[in-house]
Design an enzyme around this catalytic site. Structure first.
Site, mmCIF file in Angstrom:
data_model
loop_
_atom_site.group_PDB
_atom_site.id
_atom_site.type_symbol
_atom_site.label_atom_id
_atom_site.label_comp_id
_atom_site.label_asym_id
_atom_site.label_seq_id
_atom_site.Cartn_x
_atom_site.Cartn_y
_atom_site.Cartn_z
ATOM 1 N N TRP A 99 0.842 -1.213 0.000
ATOM 2 C CA TRP A 99 0.000 0.000 0.000
ATOM 3 C C TRP A 99 0.867 1.248 0.000
ATOM 4 C CZ3 TRP A 99 -4.284 -1.378 -1.827
ATOM 5 C CH2 TRP A 99 -4.844 -2.607 -1.484
ATOM 6 N N ASP A 166 -1.530 6.780 6.751
ATOM 7 C CA ASP A 166 -2.557 5.827 6.325
ATOM 8 C C ASP A 166 -2.814 4.900 7.514
ATOM 9 O OD1 ASP A 166 -4.004 3.691 5.337
ATOM 10 O OD2 ASP A 166 -2.679 3.287 3.622
ATOM 11 N N LYS A 190 -12.426 -1.897 7.661
ATOM 12 C CA LYS A 190 -11.804 -2.840 8.596
ATOM 13 C C LYS A 190 -12.327 -2.566 10.004
ATOM 14 C CE LYS A 190 -8.025 -2.545 5.416
ATOM 15 N NZ LYS A 190 -8.242 -3.703 4.570
HETATM 16 N N1 PLP Z 1 -3.905 1.120 2.876
HETATM 17 C C1 PLP Z 1 -3.909 0.026 3.651
HETATM 18 C C2 PLP Z 1 -2.993 -0.052 4.831
HETATM 19 C C3 PLP Z 1 -4.778 -1.033 3.350
HETATM 20 O O1 PLP Z 1 -4.787 -2.137 4.110
HETATM 21 C C4 PLP Z 1 -5.627 -0.935 2.220
HETATM 22 C C5 PLP Z 1 -6.564 -2.030 1.860
HETATM 23 O O2 PLP Z 1 -6.567 -3.088 2.426
HETATM 24 C C6 PLP Z 1 -5.569 0.229 1.442
HETATM 25 C C7 PLP Z 1 -4.709 1.233 1.803
HETATM 26 C C8 PLP Z 1 -6.434 0.395 0.231
HETATM 27 O O3 PLP Z 1 -7.718 0.679 0.646
HETATM 28 P P1 PLP Z 1 -8.940 0.824 -0.377
HETATM 29 O O4 PLP Z 1 -9.288 -0.541 -0.830
HETATM 30 O O5 PLP Z 1 -9.991 1.454 0.499
HETATM 31 O O6 PLP Z 1 -8.523 1.714 -1.483
#
Ligand code: PLP
Length: 355
Positions: A99, A166, A190
């Protein structure tokens, strides 16, 4: 048989939250209409979003001068909105996984990006520390919990430049000093809600400093000005978020979520370390309490599929690890009762005895 959902997201939510959301989809507050068919401009929905914003502020102790937003687009859209709104010349990123890597990629479209630290050399199994932060960067971007690799930084980040974090997968699992951050964001699917809504906590005065023009929908100021209702917001996921926030408050707030997270993690890691069939993947000091990753020890490595099937038969859902890590990942978000973790441990012990 009682089933426990250890999936990484969308993931377990309190039963009360799912029941209240289902009810609102049929008859919202006894009005005789579904929340799905009601205008987001109705006073009834306004009360929902207002309370959700207030509860986020209350539970996390958000100081004056910050706005709480509920947007669409997922955390992935934030990867691009963050540099759009904050990157003038240069930004610093800590790369702790897939991510974070995606966030870096987007930021590079807007200016110079310095990867100040990375744990890629060891497949992201640790959290890099003691790195240098360039004083002339516009912000430092970090990911507090790495959902795929099961590493987490449990303290607030100290930095001489603004920190943007994040917190998709560990928001509301512990107290956070929001004043140390310029922005905190994440997908809500989550610890907060069903999929479809993104939370943003942003320091108002940090906005409006970049010289580029920002498309209306991608400018945080648009959403602050309109109270997250510049356009039609994800109504049902926001309602579901409100239910979870009420639940967290009723359970004792983030202090109690913190205690439960530690209790679950202590129990499960102790079993992983004890059981001859399993071993953890992340270094001990950086182990995540939200996503507990483990694999089979070398001697038992051919039994992975067998253990997955064995666990499923005992009501343990969603523990298959991400394809980048393999093995297993037991996601233990706020709504996971300690009984779920005990059921998984019992299953691991039964498997050990069998072999
Ligand atoms: N950042 C983290 C730490 C994640 O775990 C995730 C998805 O699991 C994301 C970003 C991406 O999130 P989204 O699917 O809402 O774009």
């Amino acid at each position: 048989m009682k089933k426990y959902n250890f999936g990484a997201g969308p993931s377990i939510l309190p039963q009360e939250v799912m029941k209240a959301t289902a009810e609102a989809c049929v008859d919202f507050n006894g009005i005789g209409l579904s929340l799905m068919e009601m205008s987001h401009r109705s006073k009834e929905f306004q009360a929902v979003i207002d309370e959700a914003q207030d509860l986020m502020k209350e539970l996390l102790g958000v100081p004056e001068g910050y706005s709480v937003l509920f947007l669409g687009g997922g955390a992935s859209l934030e990867f691009c909105m963050v540099p759009y709104n904050f990157l003038e010349n240069k930004a610093a990123y800590v790369n702790t996984g897939v991510w974070a890597t995606k966030a870096v990629k987007e930021a590079k479209l807007f200016g110079e990006v310095v990867e100040v630290a990375s744990s890629k050399d060891k497949n992201f199994t640790y959290y890099p520390k003691n790195f240098e932060i360039p004083q002339d960067a516009d912000y430092l971007h970090v990911t507090s919990n790495n959902t795929i690799y099961g590493t987490e930084y449990l303290k607030d980040f100290e930095s001489p430049i603004p920190v943007i974090c994040d917190m998709s997968s560990d928001i509301l699992s512990r107290p956070v000093d929001v004043s140390k951050y310029t922005m905190i964001y994440g997908g809500a699917q989550k610890n907060i809600s069903m999929a479809g809504v993104t939370f943003v906590i942003v320091k108002d005065e940090a906005l409006g400093k970049v010289s580029r023009a920002i498309p209306t929908m991608l400018d945080y100021r648009t959403h602050i000005k309109k109270g997250s209702m510049f356009n039609t917001p994800p109504v049902i996921p926001i309602y579901s978020a409100l239910q979870t926030l009420r639940w967290i408050k009723a359970q004792g707030g983030v202090v109690e979520m913190d205690r439960r997270a530690q209790e679950r993690a202590d129990l499960l890691y102790a079993e992983i370390d004890r059981n001859k069939c399993f071993k953890g993947t992340a270094v001990k000091e950086d182990r995540s309490r939200m996503n507990i990753c483990f694999i089979m020890t070398d001697e038992y490595k051919d039994l992975e599929a067998e253990f997955l099937a064995f666990a499923l038969e005992r009501g343990i859902w969603g523990i298959k690890g991400h394809r980048d890590v393999g093995g297993f990942r037991a996601s233990c978000y706020n709504a996971m009762p300690v009984e779920g973790v005990k059921a998984l441990i019992a299953c691991m012990q039964e498997f050990e005895e069998k072999h």
